[in-house]
Design an enzyme around this catalytic site. Structure first.
Site, PDB file in Angstrom:
ATOM      1  N   ASN A 170       0.817  -1.230   0.000  1.00  0.00           N
ATOM      2  CA  ASN A 170       0.000   0.000   0.000  1.00  0.00           C
ATOM      3  C   ASN A 170       0.847   1.274   0.000  1.00  0.00           C
ATOM      4  OD1 ASN A 170       0.689  -0.634   2.705  1.00  0.00           O
ATOM      5  ND2 ASN A 170      -0.860   0.783   3.427  1.00  0.00           N
ATOM      6  N   PRO A 176      -2.542 -12.177  10.012  1.00  0.00           N
ATOM      7  CA  PRO A 176      -2.271 -13.605   9.785  1.00  0.00           C
ATOM      8  C   PRO A 176      -0.823 -13.866   9.364  1.00  0.00           C
ATOM      9  CG  PRO A 176      -4.327 -12.953   8.718  1.00  0.00           C
ATOM     10  CD  PRO A 176      -3.682 -11.700   9.205  1.00  0.00           C
ATOM     11  N   CYS A 221      -3.148   1.768   6.615  1.00  0.00           N
ATOM     12  CA  CYS A 221      -3.294   1.038   7.881  1.00  0.00           C
ATOM     13  C   CYS A 221      -3.880   1.926   8.972  1.00  0.00           C
ATOM     14  CB  CYS A 221      -1.949   0.488   8.314  1.00  0.00           C
ATOM     15  SG  CYS A 221      -0.685   1.759   8.490  1.00  0.00           S
ATOM     16  N   GLU A 267       4.334  -4.230  12.437  1.00  0.00           N
ATOM     17  CA  GLU A 267       3.409  -3.108  12.238  1.00  0.00           C
ATOM     18  C   GLU A 267       2.258  -3.647  11.406  1.00  0.00           C
ATOM     19  OE1 GLU A 267       5.811   0.035  10.649  1.00  0.00           O
ATOM     20  OE2 GLU A 267       6.832   0.287  12.556  1.00  0.00           O
ATOM     21  N   GLU A 314       8.774   1.465  16.284  1.00  0.00           N
ATOM     22  CA  GLU A 314       9.912   1.982  15.523  1.00  0.00           C
ATOM     23  C   GLU A 314       9.749   3.489  15.427  1.00  0.00           C
ATOM     24  OE1 GLU A 314      11.091  -0.293  12.008  1.00  0.00           O
ATOM     25  OE2 GLU A 314      10.078  -2.055  12.800  1.00  0.00           O
ATOM     26  N   GLY A 363       2.517  -5.531   7.619  1.00  0.00           N
ATOM     27  CA  GLY A 363       1.555  -6.286   6.819  1.00  0.00           C
ATOM     28  C   GLY A 363       0.390  -6.721   7.671  1.00  0.00           C
ATOM     29  N   ALA A 415       1.763 -12.026  10.173  1.00  0.00           N
ATOM     30  CA  ALA A 415       2.592 -11.803  11.366  1.00  0.00           C
ATOM     31  C   ALA A 415       2.620 -13.061  12.239  1.00  0.00           C
ATOM     32  CB  ALA A 415       2.060 -10.614  12.169  1.00  0.00           C
TER      33      ALA A 415
HETATM   34  P1  NAD Z   1       0.391  -9.305   3.812  1.00  0.00           P
HETATM   35  O1  NAD Z   1       0.615  -9.712   5.223  1.00  0.00           O
HETATM   36  O2  NAD Z   1      -0.438 -10.172   2.950  1.00  0.00           O
HETATM   37  O3  NAD Z   1       1.797  -9.156   3.041  1.00  0.00           O
HETATM   38  C1  NAD Z   1       2.816  -8.300   3.497  1.00  0.00           C
HETATM   39  C2  NAD Z   1       4.155  -8.849   3.073  1.00  0.00           C
HETATM   40  O4  NAD Z   1       4.368 -10.104   3.708  1.00  0.00           O
HETATM   41  C3  NAD Z   1       4.288  -9.101   1.575  1.00  0.00           C
HETATM   42  O5  NAD Z   1       5.585  -8.745   1.157  1.00  0.00           O
HETATM   43  C4  NAD Z   1       4.111 -10.601   1.472  1.00  0.00           C
HETATM   44  O6  NAD Z   1       4.740 -11.182   0.355  1.00  0.00           O
HETATM   45  C5  NAD Z   1       4.797 -11.046   2.742  1.00  0.00           C
HETATM   46  N1  NAD Z   1       4.433 -12.400   3.202  1.00  0.00           N
HETATM   47  C6  NAD Z   1       3.292 -13.101   2.935  1.00  0.00           C
HETATM   48  N2  NAD Z   1       3.355 -14.317   3.535  1.00  0.00           N
HETATM   49  C7  NAD Z   1       4.543 -14.374   4.183  1.00  0.00           C
HETATM   50  C8  NAD Z   1       5.177 -15.356   4.984  1.00  0.00           C
HETATM   51  N3  NAD Z   1       4.605 -16.536   5.248  1.00  0.00           N
HETATM   52  N4  NAD Z   1       6.401 -15.079   5.493  1.00  0.00           N
HETATM   53  C9  NAD Z   1       6.984 -13.886   5.262  1.00  0.00           C
HETATM   54  N5  NAD Z   1       6.435 -12.914   4.504  1.00  0.00           N
HETATM   55  C10 NAD Z   1       5.225 -13.163   3.974  1.00  0.00           C
HETATM   56  O7  NAD Z   1      -0.187  -7.838   3.866  1.00  0.00           O
HETATM   57  P2  NAD Z   1      -0.634  -6.917   2.637  1.00  0.00           P
HETATM   58  O8  NAD Z   1      -1.958  -7.348   2.162  1.00  0.00           O
HETATM   59  O9  NAD Z   1       0.487  -6.820   1.661  1.00  0.00           O
HETATM   60  O10 NAD Z   1      -0.734  -5.509   3.367  1.00  0.00           O
HETATM   61  C11 NAD Z   1      -1.888  -5.012   3.948  1.00  0.00           C
HETATM   62  C12 NAD Z   1      -1.782  -5.093   5.451  1.00  0.00           C
HETATM   63  O11 NAD Z   1      -0.668  -4.343   5.905  1.00  0.00           O
HETATM   64  C13 NAD Z   1      -2.984  -4.462   6.122  1.00  0.00           C
HETATM   65  O12 NAD Z   1      -3.393  -5.257   7.200  1.00  0.00           O
HETATM   66  C14 NAD Z   1      -2.453  -3.122   6.615  1.00  0.00           C
HETATM   67  O13 NAD Z   1      -3.145  -2.568   7.695  1.00  0.00           O
HETATM   68  C15 NAD Z   1      -1.062  -3.499   6.980  1.00  0.00           C
HETATM   69  N6  NAD Z   1      -0.216  -2.299   7.057  1.00  0.00           N
HETATM   70  C16 NAD Z   1       0.224  -1.895   8.282  1.00  0.00           C
HETATM   71  C17 NAD Z   1       1.005  -0.747   8.403  1.00  0.00           C
HETATM   72  C18 NAD Z   1       1.501  -0.283   9.737  1.00  0.00           C
HETATM   73  O14 NAD Z   1       2.435   0.517   9.759  1.00  0.00           O
HETATM   74  N7  NAD Z   1       0.928  -0.713  10.834  1.00  0.00           N
HETATM   75  C19 NAD Z   1       1.341  -0.026   7.254  1.00  0.00           C
HETATM   76  C20 NAD Z   1       0.865  -0.461   6.029  1.00  0.00           C
HETATM   77  C21 NAD Z   1       0.098  -1.609   5.933  1.00  0.00           C
END
Ligand code: NAD
Length: 487
Positions: free
Chosen positions: A158, A237, A289, A256, A461, A234, A239
């Site tokens: 995003n 799930p 987010c 995060e 962070e 991200g 995390a």
């Molecule tokens: P996601 O968890 O699907 O993917 C994020 C990253 O994790 C991607 O690079 C993906 O390839 C990787 N990933 C997927 N499976 C993995 C695994 N098993 N091991 C290691 N890495 C893996 O999230 P998304 O759909 O890309 O992003 C949207 C989410 O991110 C939303 O929940 C949003 O709120 C959150 N977000 C949080 C912040 C914050 O600062 N708190 C900022 C931006 C987005």
């Protein structure tokens, strides 16, 4: 002959990994498409565990040299990276917009300058980093921030380069080496960052970029014994999976995650300001987010709030994010749009009313939506939609507002609109959130801690908190000359 570059608006982007200062192609690729029109941008190297291993090995090999590099030299290189970002600002902006669909004018004016600022800020902060020595019965205590080792940095789609630089800059400043894995839906600007860093003089192997699916290479990075820190932004799930994968080596993690943040509008608020704050939540097509997606309005002003909100939201222009007149661009992917639509359909089936929107426009754009008549325990109130979908609930009393605001498993941010400073203080003290804004939104200073409570994250962070995470802190206690104290 396989092609290893693609071109976006005249900008050439290498589609291979960047490992140990060299480009490396995978045997297979995945297709990168633009959310703006579904156009195929090109084929990107699809990383495997072997390539993730190679990137960690390169980071490990480069670590002693970079860790021993004087702080002033590390800071100089980070400043040179910032200069490189500034120099290619327009290119980065158009590539990012084409890849993730967020507004070009935001990328030009806000996001890419912020990327450069991330590098400058952590470079300067590094030079100021320190703790005053202190004395214990004549013994000197000296605290050091030692680099931790290779770090795996995993980011979402995003705000790709913005979030990547927010992690890469402090990790490198701290003297660590990095394996960066950008999201598979937005692989391009990470590749350009590798070019910029190399040109800025960052030694080979200090920054590595591995492209691919998290489900295929994530584990190889997060369970690797040589990875000493994992910083992940991200979804919840993912995390959980990373936490499990990091557990055998007790690798420290910073998470995060998602949010379902509230905007509390009290009857004493400047209503036009409150409405403006509410409409701002459609930014980036709701894929933020921190977005305050739950609007909580005090009963006496709720009708007027909805009237003004509908009027203002109705003037938003939805369309091509490269057009300066556009306010809302596309969502990231048709599959994501299906998810958004599913949330809204289930909410409506359960009794919610769409005051505006409530439907997709086509396979890429979703109409800005406001849902009323929703219960606190409804899925649409409890779960992150990550699209241009807001809910509105009303409350009578302050205590009820706080209860509703805190009534989800998340705790990333909260926004309070009130004209009463005493109320602001009372309410913000009770809110569960990593960041609280009063009569404003999205004002972010790099000196501030950033992160979420509850399911919105683990750790903080930003500012010195980034260095606390990315370093192994060490206290050295030195006896004065001739001292014999074993007590
Ligand atoms: P996601 O968890 O699907 O993917 C994020 C990253 O994790 C991607 O690079 C993906 O390839 C990787 N990933 C997927 N499976 C993995 C695994 N098993 N091991 C290691 N890495 C893996 O999230 P998304 O759909 O890309 O992003 C949207 C989410 O991110 C939303 O929940 C949003 O709120 C959150 N977000 C949080 C912040 C914050 O600062 N708190 C900022 C931006 C987005």
């Amino acid at each position: 002959m396989p092609q290893h570059t693609l071109t976006v608006a005249g900008v050439t982007v290498d589609t291979r990994h960047w490992i140990g200062g060299e480009r490396l192609a995978s045997a297979t690729t995945f297709t990168d498409i633009s959310p703006i029109d579904g156009a195929v941008l090109g084929e990107i190297s699809r990383g495997t565990p072997a390539e993730a291993d190679a990137a960690v090995a390169a980071a490990r090999a480069a670590f002693p040299g970079w860790a021993a590099t004087p702080r002033t030299e590390r800071a100089r290189v980070l400043h040179a990276i910032a200069d490189g970002v500034d120099k290619r600002l327009d290119e980065l902006a158009i590539v990012e917009t084409t890849d993730n669909g967020a507004l070009l004018r935001s990328h030009r004016r806000g996001v890419m300058p912020r990327v450069a600022h991330n590098f400058r800020f952590f470079a300067d902060r590094l030079l100021a980093l320190g703790h005053e020595d202190f004395d214990t019965r004549g013994h000197r205590n000296h605290v050091r921030w030692d680099p931790a080792g290779p770090c795996a940095l995993i980011t979402p789609w995003n705000a790709p380069l913005m979030l990547e630089s927010w992690k890469v800059a402090p990790a490198l400043a701290a003297g660590n080496t990095v394996v960066l894995k950008p999201a598979e839906w937005t692989p391009l600007t990470a590749s350009l960052l590798a070019d910029i860093a190399a040109r800025a003089g960052l030694p080979a192997g200090v920054l590595n970029v591995v492209q691919g699916y998290g489900s295929e290479i994530g584990d190889a990075l997060t369970s690797h014994p040589d990875v000493r820190r994992i910083s992940f932004t991200g979804s919840v799930p993912t995390a959980r999976r990373i936490a499990a994968s990091a557990a055998p080596h007790l690798t420290p993690t910073s998470f995060e995650l998602g949010g379902k943040s509230p905007l509390l509008v009290f009857a004493d608020a400047d209503l036009d300001l409150a409405v403006a704050l509410a409409v701002e939540q459609y930014d980036n097509a709701g894929q933020v987010c921190l977005a305050a997606t739950r609007i909580l309005v005090q009963e006496p002003v709720a009708g007027e709030f909805v009237r003004r909100f509908t009027d203002r939201a109705g003037r938003l222009r939805q369309g091509d994010p490269r057009d300066d007149a556009t306010d809302i661009g596309p969502n990231i992917h048709p599959a994501h749009l299906d998810k958004i639509d599913g949330f809204v359909r289930r909410a409506v089936a359960a009794g919610a009313r769409a005051v505006i929107g409530g439907h997709r426009i086509d396979s890429r754009y979703y109409a800005p939506t406001l849902l009323t008549d929703v219960d606190q325990d409804a899925e649409i109130v409890q779960e992150e939609v990550f699209g241009p979908v807001l809910t509105l609930q009303t409350f009578q009393e302050e205590a009820e507002a706080v209860r509703l605001a805190n009534g989800t498993r998340f705790g990333l941010a909260a926004t309070v609109a009130t004209g009463d400073p005493a109320r602001a203080e009372r309410v913000t003290a009770q809110l569960v959130a990593g960041t609280v804004w009063v009569n404003c939104f999205f004002v972010r200073d790099l000196r501030a801690p950033f992160g979420g409570a509850r399911s919105s994250g683990v750790g903080r962070e930003g500012g010195d908190w980034s260095f606390d995470f990315f370093c192994d802190l060490k206290n050295t206690v030195t006896a004065p000359k001739g001292w014999q104290d074993h007590g």
